[in-house]
Scaffold this motif. Structure first.
Motif, PDB file in Angstrom:
ATOM      1  N   LEU A   1      40.374  46.347  51.261  1.00  0.00           N
ATOM      2  CA  LEU A   1      41.307  45.278  51.599  1.00  0.00           C
ATOM      3  C   LEU A   1      42.648  45.797  52.102  1.00  0.00           C
ATOM      4  CD1 LEU A   1      40.505  42.884  48.618  1.00  0.00           C
ATOM      5  CD2 LEU A   1      40.164  42.355  51.035  1.00  0.00           C
ATOM      6  N   VAL A   2      43.021  47.009  51.709  1.00  0.00           N
ATOM      7  CA  VAL A   2      44.314  47.552  52.146  1.00  0.00           C
ATOM      8  C   VAL A   2      44.169  48.659  53.189  1.00  0.00           C
ATOM      9  CG1 VAL A   2      45.423  46.973  49.953  1.00  0.00           C
ATOM     10  CG2 VAL A   2      44.462  49.273  50.263  1.00  0.00           C
ATOM     11  N   ARG A   3      42.975  48.850  53.712  1.00  0.00           N
ATOM     12  CA  ARG A   3      42.695  50.008  54.566  1.00  0.00           C
ATOM     13  C   ARG A   3      43.575  50.059  55.807  1.00  0.00           C
ATOM     14  NH1 ARG A   3      38.996  46.165  55.443  1.00  0.00           N
ATOM     15  NH2 ARG A   3      38.416  45.618  57.596  1.00  0.00           N
ATOM     16  N   ASP A   4      44.013  48.898  56.331  1.00  0.00           N
ATOM     17  CA  ASP A   4      44.797  48.910  57.562  1.00  0.00           C
ATOM     18  C   ASP A   4      46.307  48.888  57.320  1.00  0.00           C
ATOM     19  OD1 ASP A   4      44.769  46.363  56.565  1.00  0.00           O
ATOM     20  OD2 ASP A   4      44.331  45.369  58.478  1.00  0.00           O
ATOM     21  N   CYS A   5      46.746  48.963  56.052  1.00  0.00           N
ATOM     22  CA  CYS A   5      48.196  48.996  55.797  1.00  0.00           C
ATOM     23  C   CYS A   5      48.581  50.069  54.784  1.00  0.00           C
ATOM     24  CB  CYS A   5      48.704  47.625  55.344  1.00  0.00           C
ATOM     25  SG  CYS A   5      47.929  46.931  53.880  1.00  0.00           S
ATOM     26  N   VAL A   6      47.629  50.938  54.426  1.00  0.00           N
ATOM     27  CA  VAL A   6      47.874  52.000  53.442  1.00  0.00           C
ATOM     28  C   VAL A   6      47.254  53.295  53.954  1.00  0.00           C
ATOM     29  CG1 VAL A   6      47.239  52.800  51.124  1.00  0.00           C
ATOM     30  CG2 VAL A   6      48.049  50.474  51.444  1.00  0.00           C
TER      31      VAL A   6
ATOM     32  N   TRP B   1      52.996  50.474  43.910  1.00  0.00           N
ATOM     33  CA  TRP B   1      53.373  51.110  45.171  1.00  0.00           C
ATOM     34  C   TRP B   1      54.213  52.344  44.882  1.00  0.00           C
ATOM     35  CZ3 TRP B   1      51.016  49.837  49.480  1.00  0.00           C
ATOM     36  CH2 TRP B   1      50.452  48.556  49.595  1.00  0.00           C
ATOM     37  N   ILE B   2      53.773  53.488  45.368  1.00  0.00           N
ATOM     38  CA  ILE B   2      54.546  54.723  45.269  1.00  0.00           C
ATOM     39  C   ILE B   2      55.546  54.794  46.422  1.00  0.00           C
ATOM     40  CG2 ILE B   2      54.442  57.241  45.145  1.00  0.00           C
ATOM     41  CD1 ILE B   2      53.145  55.684  42.780  1.00  0.00           C
ATOM     42  N   ASP B   3      55.098  54.439  47.593  1.00  0.00           N
ATOM     43  CA  ASP B   3      55.964  54.233  48.753  1.00  0.00           C
ATOM     44  C   ASP B   3      55.254  53.213  49.635  1.00  0.00           C
ATOM     45  OD1 ASP B   3      54.122  55.626  50.536  1.00  0.00           O
ATOM     46  OD2 ASP B   3      54.931  57.502  49.759  1.00  0.00           O
ATOM     47  N   GLU B   4      55.786  52.946  50.808  1.00  0.00           N
ATOM     48  CA  GLU B   4      55.257  51.854  51.622  1.00  0.00           C
ATOM     49  C   GLU B   4      53.840  52.103  52.142  1.00  0.00           C
ATOM     50  OE1 GLU B   4      58.363  49.639  54.138  1.00  0.00           O
ATOM     51  OE2 GLU B   4      59.276  51.607  53.814  1.00  0.00           O
ATOM     52  N   ARG B   5      53.375  53.340  52.100  1.00  0.00           N
ATOM     53  CA  ARG B   5      52.032  53.643  52.592  1.00  0.00           C
ATOM     54  C   ARG B   5      51.146  54.277  51.532  1.00  0.00           C
ATOM     55  NH1 ARG B   5      50.680  51.147  57.213  1.00  0.00           N
ATOM     56  NH2 ARG B   5      49.050  52.714  57.426  1.00  0.00           N
ATOM     57  N   THR B   6      51.617  54.315  50.280  1.00  0.00           N
ATOM     58  CA  THR B   6      50.852  54.955  49.210  1.00  0.00           C
ATOM     59  C   THR B   6      50.759  54.012  48.022  1.00  0.00           C
ATOM     60  OG1 THR B   6      51.747  57.098  49.897  1.00  0.00           O
ATOM     61  CG2 THR B   6      50.612  57.004  47.773  1.00  0.00           C
ATOM     62  N   LEU B   7      49.532  53.756  47.583  1.00  0.00           N
ATOM     63  CA  LEU B   7      49.271  52.841  46.477  1.00  0.00           C
ATOM     64  C   LEU B   7      48.594  53.609  45.352  1.00  0.00           C
ATOM     65  CD1 LEU B   7      49.506  49.762  45.848  1.00  0.00           C
ATOM     66  CD2 LEU B   7      47.142  49.545  46.639  1.00  0.00           C
TER      67      LEU B   7
ATOM     68  N   THR C   1      56.069  34.004  53.749  1.00  0.00           N
ATOM     69  CA  THR C   1      55.734  35.391  54.009  1.00  0.00           C
ATOM     70  C   THR C   1      55.717  36.185  52.727  1.00  0.00           C
ATOM     71  OG1 THR C   1      58.066  35.885  54.456  1.00  0.00           O
ATOM     72  CG2 THR C   1      56.686  35.350  56.349  1.00  0.00           C
ATOM     73  N   VAL C   2      54.975  37.284  52.760  1.00  0.00           N
ATOM     74  CA  VAL C   2      54.916  38.209  51.634  1.00  0.00           C
ATOM     75  C   VAL C   2      54.946  39.619  52.191  1.00  0.00           C
ATOM     76  CG1 VAL C   2      53.598  36.664  50.132  1.00  0.00           C
ATOM     77  CG2 VAL C   2      52.378  38.240  51.643  1.00  0.00           C
ATOM     78  N   GLY C   3      55.228  40.576  51.337  1.00  0.00           N
ATOM     79  CA  GLY C   3      55.118  41.965  51.765  1.00  0.00           C
ATOM     80  C   GLY C   3      56.286  42.802  51.305  1.00  0.00           C
ATOM     81  N   GLY C   4      56.430  43.920  51.985  1.00  0.00           N
ATOM     82  CA  GLY C   4      57.421  44.906  51.624  1.00  0.00           C
ATOM     83  C   GLY C   4      56.787  46.197  51.135  1.00  0.00           C
ATOM     84  N   GLN C   5      55.617  46.104  50.502  1.00  0.00           N
ATOM     85  CA  GLN C   5      54.856  47.257  50.008  1.00  0.00           C
ATOM     86  C   GLN C   5      55.762  48.249  49.298  1.00  0.00           C
ATOM     87  OE1 GLN C   5      51.003  46.842  52.932  1.00  0.00           O
ATOM     88  NE2 GLN C   5      52.009  48.803  52.871  1.00  0.00           N
ATOM     89  N   SER C   6      56.507  47.727  48.342  1.00  0.00           N
ATOM     90  CA  SER C   6      57.472  48.517  47.597  1.00  0.00           C
ATOM     91  C   SER C   6      57.636  47.910  46.212  1.00  0.00           C
ATOM     92  CB  SER C   6      58.822  48.529  48.326  1.00  0.00           C
ATOM     93  OG  SER C   6      59.846  49.089  47.524  1.00  0.00           O
ATOM     94  N   GLU C   7      57.935  48.770  45.234  1.00  0.00           N
ATOM     95  CA  GLU C   7      58.312  48.305  43.903  1.00  0.00           C
ATOM     96  C   GLU C   7      59.825  48.346  43.712  1.00  0.00           C
ATOM     97  OE1 GLU C   7      56.022  47.068  42.058  1.00  0.00           O
ATOM     98  OE2 GLU C   7      54.172  47.996  42.790  1.00  0.00           O
ATOM     99  N   VAL C   8      60.566  48.878  44.710  1.00  0.00           N
ATOM    100  CA  VAL C   8      61.992  49.140  44.499  1.00  0.00           C
ATOM    101  C   VAL C   8      62.910  48.534  45.558  1.00  0.00           C
ATOM    102  CG1 VAL C   8      61.496  51.260  43.246  1.00  0.00           C
ATOM    103  CG2 VAL C   8      61.944  51.376  45.710  1.00  0.00           C
TER     104      VAL C   8
END
Length: 287
Positions: free
Chosen positions: A157-162, A132-138, A4-11
């Motif tokens: 490519l990120v339209r459904d998770c951002v 990643w600025i936050d989990e929904r902002t790139l 698995t991958v993910g988290g959409q976070s830098e922190v």
């Protein structure tokens, strides 16, 4: 195996990461001699010294319980991007590095890691320009390594998770041959704390961060070239950085950040890439 991958976070707490050992990256001394100038390294790396130095870089990751996937080629960060849907393979803006995404793809597929898609054609995106600025902002840096066509493909490519993609125009700085990305001037430390090099920050991007109540710790001029702005968050307010940036370290510690250091003369300073460049986070806790 990594599945698995993910988290959409830098922190968020780092759980899994792809790395590339110095012995695999540099090869032997003859290979380094052939390549270091063309890759725009600042000096010729010492292969003998680089291997133990890299082991000391890995030690804090191991101590933190981070699972590692070893890749065979170059800086791991730049050739891919991770979102909750899988890995997005980049298309490198630097011609000398065009083969890297395919090498990563083979390693990821062998490890059972899902591939979301890829940047193709005349579009270019490098992972060092994506933050990643936050989990929904790139945030995506528009510079010499990442172009408009690549950003359009990335948005799709990120339209459904951002919810939002912030495009950050990057400065010319030292020109198209320089090792310069968005993450050369910003390193997230916590969801409400970023490390930045203020002189090169575009005003709209600075305002985008501060409007989100993100406090900024500024790297002093004297420590920008020694990669003081390039730090890797192992968890919120727990970071890994290159030794030799005492004022940046002190400023971080005054905000309650735990700072872990490693010597990076051979594996970082000579190639212009800090700990974020040496790692491709694959899984984090939500930031």
């Amino acid at each position: 195996m990594l599945h698995t991958v993910g988290g959409q976070s830098e922190v968020g707490k780092l759980r899994r990461v792809a790395v590339k050992h110095a012995r695999d990256a540099f090869g032997d001394a003859a290979a380094v001699e052939r390549q270091w100038r063309d890759l725009r390294y600042l000096a010729r790396p010492d292969v003998t010294a680089a291997t133990p130095e890299y082991e000391r870089f890995l030690a804090p990751l191991d101590a933190a319980g981070v699972e590692t996937l070893h890749l065979p080629f170059d800086y791991p960060r730049d050739a891919s991007i991770v979102c909750n849907r899988g890995v997005i393979l980049c298309n490198m803006g630097k011609p000398q590095r065009r083969t890297e995404p395919a090498v990563q793809e083979a390693a990821f597929r062998a490890a059972g890691i899902p591939i979301r898609g890829r940047i193709t054609g005349d579009g270019t995106v490098e992972g060092g320009d994506v933050c990643w600025i936050d989990e929904r902002t790139l945030a995506v840096g528009r510079g010499y390594r990442t172009n408009e066509a690549g950003i359009r493909q990335l948005r799709d490519l990120v339209r459904d998770c951002v919810d939002e993609v912030i495009v950050v125009p990057l400065p010319h700085w030292h020109g198209p041959e320089d090792v310069f990305h968005l993450m050369s001037i910003v390193s997230p430390i916590d969801r409400d704390l970023f490390l930045v090099y203020a002189p090169l920050m575009p005003v709209p991007f600075r305002e985008a961060l501060t409007s989100r109540r993100i406090a900024l710790v500024e790297v002093p001029d004297a420590e920008f070239d020694t990669l003081g702005c390039n730090v890797l968050a192992l968890a919120p307010r727990d970071v890994l950085m290159i030794a030799g940036n005492p004022e940046t370290r002190a400023r971080l510690e005054r905000t309650g950040v735990t700072v872990r250091e490693f010597a990076g003369r051979e594996i970082c300073l000579k190639g212009g890439g800090g700990p974020t460049c040496l790692t491709r986070p694959l899984m984090r806790d939500g930031g």
